[in-house]
Design a protein around this motif. Structure first.
Motif, PDB file in Angstrom:
ATOM      1  N   THR A 172     -27.527  23.168 -27.390  1.00 19.81           N
ATOM      2  CA  THR A 172     -26.414  23.586 -26.543  1.00 19.81           C
ATOM      3  C   THR A 172     -26.960  24.181 -25.246  1.00 19.81           C
ATOM      4  OG1 THR A 172     -26.356  25.784 -27.528  1.00 19.81           O
ATOM      5  CG2 THR A 172     -24.963  24.083 -28.561  1.00 19.81           C
ATOM      6  N   GLU A 189     -21.968  26.176 -26.958  1.00 17.02           N
ATOM      7  CA  GLU A 189     -21.799  26.286 -28.407  1.00 17.02           C
ATOM      8  C   GLU A 189     -20.331  26.190 -28.798  1.00 17.02           C
ATOM      9  OE1 GLU A 189     -23.807  29.735 -29.930  1.00 17.02           O
ATOM     10  OE2 GLU A 189     -25.717  29.098 -29.086  1.00 17.02           O
ATOM     11  N   PHE A 198     -19.134  22.583 -28.468  1.00 17.22           N
ATOM     12  CA  PHE A 198     -19.662  21.730 -29.527  1.00 17.22           C
ATOM     13  C   PHE A 198     -18.922  21.955 -30.837  1.00 17.22           C
ATOM     14  CE2 PHE A 198     -22.517  20.958 -33.116  1.00 17.22           C
ATOM     15  CZ  PHE A 198     -22.699  19.605 -32.947  1.00 17.22           C
TER      16      PHE A 198
END
Length: 170
Positions: free
Chosen positions: A33, A106, A109
């Motif tokens: 990330t 993050e 994702f």
């Protein structure tokens, strides 16, 4: 007798024109990330890069100065995700990190792979300072409290010396 020739066959994503077969999710590679990549700086040794990004999926014997971190996820009903982060080393130190522009944060994702979509408010994951200060103080552990063994035997108990027992049996 049924007419098997009139039944629909497998076409595209459908079986018999009605059923959709289950497709296994395929996740391969290293999930990286923006936050993970931001911690890596040029000049870092290979060991530190490995600690921050994980072991590379691909290392080439002929190109020891290049580490590849590919990532692919193929899920039913979701678009294919593919990314490649490349670390280039000069000797033992990182020279550059080639990062794709579409590398997610993050939170992005997790949102892209989360199949469970809650219908309500998101749960609270951290306490505020006021909530932390309202918590009772932690209890002292057994290690912190003095033990009876450190102070000697309990009053009224006496133990014979070990050598006295050994000498009586011989």
């Amino acid at each position: 007798m049924p007419n098997w020739g009139s039944l629909p066959s497998i076409t595209g994503e459908k079986v018999l024109g009605v059923l959709t077969p289950y497709r296994v999710e395929v996740v391969q590679g290293n999930v990286l990330t923006k936050e993970m990549v931001a911690r890596v700086k040029p000049g870092m040794p290979k060991a530190q890069v490995r600690d921050l990004l994980g072991s590379p999926l691909l290392t080439d014997v002929f190109h020891e100065s290049r580490w590849d971190y590919p990532f692919t996820i193929r899920r039913q009903g979701a678009p294919l995700q593919q990314r490649l982060v490349v670390a280039i080393f000069d000797g033992d130190n990182l020279k550059s990190l080639d990062v794709p522009a579409d590398l997610p944060t993050e939170i992005d994702f997790v949102a892209s792979v989360n199949t469970f979509k809650p219908s309500g408010k998101q749960p609270k994951l951290e306490l505020s300072e006021a909530e932390r200060s309202a918590l009772p103080p932690p209890k002292r552990s057994a290690e912190a409290a003095p033990t009876a063994a450190a102070e000697g035997p309990a009053p009224g108990r006496t133990y014979p010396p070990l050598d006295a027992k050994l000498g009586a049996g011989s």
